[in-house]
Design a protein around this motif. Structure first.
Motif, PDB file in Angstrom:
ATOM      1  N   GLU A 281       0.980  -1.601  -0.072  1.00  0.00           N
ATOM      2  CA  GLU A 281      -0.526   0.070  -0.010  1.00  0.00           C
ATOM      3  C   GLU A 281       0.703   1.497  -0.694  1.00  0.00           C
ATOM      4  O   GLU A 281       1.435   1.773   0.720  1.00  0.00           O
ATOM      5  CB  GLU A 281      -0.678  -0.067   1.095  1.00  0.00           C
ATOM      6  CG  GLU A 281      -1.638  -0.828   1.205  1.00  0.00           C
ATOM      7  CD  GLU A 281      -2.652  -1.154   2.416  1.00  0.00           C
ATOM      8  OE1 GLU A 281      -3.326  -0.146   2.963  1.00  0.00           O
ATOM      9  OE2 GLU A 281      -3.732  -2.322   2.691  1.00  0.00           O
ATOM     10  N   ILE A 282       0.878   1.937  -0.927  1.00  0.00           N
ATOM     11  CA  ILE A 282       1.285   3.194  -0.892  1.00  0.00           C
ATOM     12  C   ILE A 282       0.629   4.479  -0.101  1.00  0.00           C
ATOM     13  O   ILE A 282      -0.123   5.059  -0.613  1.00  0.00           O
ATOM     14  CB  ILE A 282       1.353   3.633  -1.842  1.00  0.00           C
ATOM     15  CG1 ILE A 282       2.266   2.517  -3.645  1.00  0.00           C
ATOM     16  CG2 ILE A 282       2.643   4.996  -2.722  1.00  0.00           C
ATOM     17  CD1 ILE A 282       3.566   1.963  -2.799  1.00  0.00           C
ATOM     18  N   PRO A 283       1.565   5.024   0.957  1.00  0.00           N
ATOM     19  CA  PRO A 283       1.055   6.003   1.191  1.00  0.00           C
ATOM     20  C   PRO A 283       0.942   7.403   0.238  1.00  0.00           C
ATOM     21  O   PRO A 283       1.633   7.473   0.060  1.00  0.00           O
ATOM     22  CB  PRO A 283       1.760   6.552   2.161  1.00  0.00           C
ATOM     23  CG  PRO A 283       3.497   5.661   2.053  1.00  0.00           C
ATOM     24  CD  PRO A 283       3.129   4.974   1.330  1.00  0.00           C
ATOM     25  N   VAL A 284      -0.184   8.193   0.429  1.00  0.00           N
ATOM     26  CA  VAL A 284      -0.475   9.756   0.105  1.00  0.00           C
ATOM     27  C   VAL A 284       0.025  10.491   1.227  1.00  0.00           C
ATOM     28  O   VAL A 284      -0.863  10.507   1.868  1.00  0.00           O
ATOM     29  CB  VAL A 284      -1.176   9.851  -0.403  1.00  0.00           C
ATOM     30  CG1 VAL A 284      -1.730  11.390  -1.639  1.00  0.00           C
ATOM     31  CG2 VAL A 284      -1.831   8.963  -1.582  1.00  0.00           C
ATOM     32  N   SER A 285       1.003  11.552   0.941  1.00  0.00           N
ATOM     33  CA  SER A 285       1.271  12.448   2.413  1.00  0.00           C
ATOM     34  C   SER A 285       0.524  13.610   2.209  1.00  0.00           C
ATOM     35  O   SER A 285       0.112  13.451   0.727  1.00  0.00           O
ATOM     36  CB  SER A 285       2.703  12.547   2.196  1.00  0.00           C
ATOM     37  OG  SER A 285       3.440  13.585   1.089  1.00  0.00           O
ATOM     38  N   ARG A 286       0.040  14.591   3.299  1.00  0.00           N
ATOM     39  CA  ARG A 286      -0.618  15.737   3.201  1.00  0.00           C
ATOM     40  C   ARG A 286      -0.023  16.617   2.156  1.00  0.00           C
ATOM     41  O   ARG A 286      -0.986  17.313   1.076  1.00  0.00           O
ATOM     42  CB  ARG A 286      -0.870  16.069   4.423  1.00  0.00           C
ATOM     43  CG  ARG A 286      -1.568  17.040   4.864  1.00  0.00           C
ATOM     44  CD  ARG A 286      -2.429  17.765   5.894  1.00  0.00           C
ATOM     45  NE  ARG A 286      -0.535  18.219   6.518  1.00  0.00           N
ATOM     46  CZ  ARG A 286       0.016  18.282   7.558  1.00  0.00           C
ATOM     47  NH1 ARG A 286      -1.613  18.951   8.519  1.00  0.00           N
ATOM     48  NH2 ARG A 286       0.780  18.232   8.657  1.00  0.00           N
ATOM     49  N   SER A 287       1.040  17.088   2.076  1.00  0.00           N
ATOM     50  CA  SER A 287       1.496  17.632   0.875  1.00  0.00           C
ATOM     51  C   SER A 287       1.525  17.525  -0.722  1.00  0.00           C
ATOM     52  O   SER A 287       1.397  18.415  -1.305  1.00  0.00           O
ATOM     53  CB  SER A 287       3.129  17.873   0.909  1.00  0.00           C
ATOM     54  OG  SER A 287       3.866  16.679   1.188  1.00  0.00           O
TER      55      SER A 287
END
Length: 300
Positions: A281-287
């Motif tokens: 699962e690839i995280p998506v950061s807030r920025s």
């Protein structure tokens, strides 16, 4: 292996999203403080006759005033520090501690004025003690409230992105990957004379690992996932795929091929991308969240 200190630093530097309306952050805790004070009646209020409610309301007003300073005045004076995209767990903790200090000082002055007492350290200690007793209730409540707001928001966004993704994924998978493949392969050269010639359409994701980048892709021969570790930076890998708009940065440590995204899930921390034929699962950061959302929905 990361030490406990390293893990703590990572935690404190991790993003902490804020979705609460500022006026609610000022009003609702003050109402909760009024209710708790009405039940506990500290500072000798239980022995008062007459104007109890008025005195209790004064404590709520003091809390509102200090909250307003923290929520409106400080962000206006120090906008760079309070930028939402740079807000972290550590900053949230410091902000909460500062707010507790402000409310304690406000209550100290108010208590002395209402009861005709001297502003001394003993009275300050009493006010600090009651802050320690009462403070955790609104703090825990608002942390949980913000978490639930973030969770609800991210789940709704994930549902919308999945609906849009389902409409577009087939057309994208046929058109742009094929045209990209027709333009040839991208050559990624590591600092140890190792290299990888890769059809961009076959890339799943690239992950930064210190001075190396781990590339996971679909092998041209077997169709199974393969991994290559090259000595280069993620920025160099990003530059190599610059002509392929569907390969974008989604996190400080990840590049992802959006044409390989099968599903988007949301939790309190943000979004996670689930790729075809890949358990990672690839995280998506807030920025990067807005850019990824726009790209998945085809508005970029």
């Amino acid at each position: 292996m990361k030490t406990l200190f390293d893990k703590l630093v990572v935690l404190l530097c991790s993003p902490y999203p804020e979705l609460r309306a500022r006026w609610k952050t000022v009003v609702l805790p003050s109402l909760l403080v009024f209710f708790i004070l009405y039940v506990l009646q500290p500072f000798g209020i239980s022995r008062m006759e007459g104007n109890k409610l008025l005195v209790l309301a004064g404590y709520a007003v003091v809390s509102s005033a200090m909250l307003a300073v923290a929520v409106y005045v400080f962000p206006a004076l120090f906008p760079a520090w309070y930028r939402e995209e740079r807000w972290t767990v550590g900053k949230e903790i410091l902000s909460t501690l500062l707010l507790c200090v402000l409310i304690t000082l406000g209550n100290w002055c108010y208590t002395a004025g209402v009861f005709g007492l001297e502003l001394n350290l003993r009275l300050l200690a009493v006010c600090l003690l009651w802050m320690v007793v009462i403070g955790p209730f609104p703090i825990v409540l608002f942390v949980m409230w913000n978490r639930n707001l973030q969770l609800s928001h991210n789940l709704q966004e994930a549902v919308a992105m999945n609906a849009r993704l389902a409409e577009r994924v087939q057309a994208e998978a046929v058109s742009e990957p094929r045209s990209a493949a027709a333009r040839g392969e991208v050559l990624l050269e590591g600092g140890t004379r190792e290299s990888l010639a890769l059809d961009p359409a076959r890339l799943l994701y690239a992950e930064s690992e210190g001075n190396y980048v781990r590339l996971r892709y679909l092998d041209a021969g077997s169709g199974k996932t393969a991994v290559k570790l090259l000595r280069l930076t993620l920025k160099q890998a990003e530059d190599a795929f610059l002509d392929y708009s569907y390969i974008i940065r989604c996190h400080r440590a990840y590049l992802v091929n959006l044409h390989r995204v099968a599903q988007v899930s949301g939790n309190a921390q943000g979004y996670r991308l689930h790729l075809e034929g890949c358990g990672t699962e690839i995280p998506v950061s807030r920025s990067y969240a807005v850019r990824v959302k726009r790209a998945l929905e085809g508005s970029e």
